[in-house]
Design a protein around this motif. Structure first.
Motif, PDB file in Angstrom:
ATOM      1  N   HIS A 193      -4.548 -66.286 -40.330  1.00  0.00           N
ATOM      2  CA  HIS A 193      -4.109 -65.693 -39.060  1.00  0.00           C
ATOM      3  C   HIS A 193      -5.276 -65.051 -38.297  1.00  0.00           C
ATOM      4  CE1 HIS A 193      -0.038 -66.360 -40.532  1.00  0.00           C
ATOM      5  NE2 HIS A 193      -0.353 -65.712 -41.638  1.00  0.00           N
ATOM      6  N   TRP A 194      -6.386 -65.779 -38.222  1.00  0.00           N
ATOM      7  CA  TRP A 194      -7.519 -65.278 -37.451  1.00  0.00           C
ATOM      8  C   TRP A 194      -7.225 -65.402 -35.964  1.00  0.00           C
ATOM      9  CZ3 TRP A 194     -11.577 -68.603 -40.550  1.00  0.00           C
ATOM     10  CH2 TRP A 194     -11.759 -68.029 -41.809  1.00  0.00           C
ATOM     11  N   HIS A 195      -7.768 -64.497 -35.202  1.00  0.00           N
ATOM     12  CA  HIS A 195      -7.663 -64.591 -33.742  1.00  0.00           C
ATOM     13  C   HIS A 195      -8.821 -63.829 -33.123  1.00  0.00           C
ATOM     14  CE1 HIS A 195      -6.251 -60.407 -33.205  1.00  0.00           C
ATOM     15  NE2 HIS A 195      -5.588 -60.599 -34.333  1.00  0.00           N
ATOM     16  N   ILE A 196      -9.076 -64.082 -31.858  1.00  0.00           N
ATOM     17  CA  ILE A 196     -10.127 -63.389 -31.135  1.00  0.00           C
ATOM     18  C   ILE A 196      -9.508 -62.223 -30.363  1.00  0.00           C
ATOM     19  CG2 ILE A 196     -11.577 -65.434 -30.976  1.00  0.00           C
ATOM     20  CD1 ILE A 196     -10.596 -65.837 -28.144  1.00  0.00           C
ATOM     21  N   PRO A 197     -10.328 -61.268 -29.873  1.00  0.00           N
ATOM     22  CA  PRO A 197      -9.764 -60.118 -29.146  1.00  0.00           C
ATOM     23  C   PRO A 197      -8.920 -60.560 -27.953  1.00  0.00           C
ATOM     24  CG  PRO A 197     -12.056 -59.719 -29.695  1.00  0.00           C
ATOM     25  CD  PRO A 197     -11.788 -61.159 -30.043  1.00  0.00           C
ATOM     26  N   HIS A 198      -7.858 -59.824 -27.733  1.00  0.00           N
ATOM     27  CA  HIS A 198      -6.988 -60.126 -26.593  1.00  0.00           C
ATOM     28  C   HIS A 198      -7.655 -59.729 -25.287  1.00  0.00           C
ATOM     29  CE1 HIS A 198      -3.149 -60.028 -29.314  1.00  0.00           C
ATOM     30  NE2 HIS A 198      -4.039 -60.923 -29.692  1.00  0.00           N
TER      31      HIS A 198
END
Length: 212
Positions: A193-198
């Motif tokens: 569940h990696w993601h970049i900053p919103h």
């Protein structure tokens, strides 16, 4: 053997599988499955070729119509089995993403574009089909999922291919290596569940469409 064509057809097949799987889950008939698979597998490449200013390979070479047809038939025959694995669609989508960001960049470079523009078109090739698939199937595009990495692996793969081209290290082996890196990054992002900053740093902010 034309390895570029082989890898491009493989990417078309993987993306077409994801389109046909989504069509099946939406309850479409086999014609709808074929059309959505074709749109997913061929859409990104068509957009790339139109930007370059050449006849899209999907129309210039009829062999490109074979992967969507094969994908539709495979999903029709195997749907009950693949439904046991709910992330099947995402895995095939990751395969298409990995292959298209590399072959799309190489196609643009061979057409004479500079490395930056070629990498950008490689990303368009990789994400374009999935974006069209999700819009036509009336769901939020995976590209805009804030809790997922989608375009980032494609950007990395396209940039790596542009660098390898400039260093004259472009060959079938390096294409496969870069595609494997992109695929692994995409699958790992799904697993962990990696993601970049919103886009908004303040966590107290609530998007208008979700506000009560």
């Amino acid at each position: 053997m034309n390895w570029g064509l082989v890898l491009d057809l493989a990417g078309t097949f993987f993306f077409a599988i994801s389109g046909s799987l989504l069509a099946a889950r939406r309850g479409f008939d086999i014609v709808g499955s074929l059309l959505l698979g074709s749109l997913t597998g061929l859409g990104g490449g068509v957009v790339r070729d139109l930007v370059i200013g050449v006849t899209p390979t999907a129309f210039a070479q009829p062999i490109y119509l074979a992967p969507p047809l094969a994908a539709m038939l495979l999903v029709f025959a195997m749907m009950r089995n693949v439904e046991r694995f709910p992330r099947t669609l995402l895995v095939f989508d990751a395969g298409g993403l990995a292959l298209f960001c590399t072959t799309g960049t190489i196609t643009a470079l061979e057409a004479g574009l500079n490395p930056i523009a070629a990498a950008a078109l490689g990303v368009v090739t990789a994400v374009g089909g999935g974006l069209l698939r999700d819009v036509v199937a009336n769901r939020v595009p995976q590209l805009f999922n804030p809790n997922d990495l989608y375009a980032v692996p494609a950007m990395l793969g396209a940039a790596l291919m542009a660098v390898l081209w400039q260093m004259h290290w472009y060959n079938p082996v390096t294409i496969v290596i870069v595609a494997a890196i992109v695929f692994a990054l995409r699958v790992l992002s799904l697993r962990f569940h990696w993601h970049i900053p919103h886009a908004v740093a303040d966590k107290r902010y609530q998007a208008p469409d979700k506000a009560t």
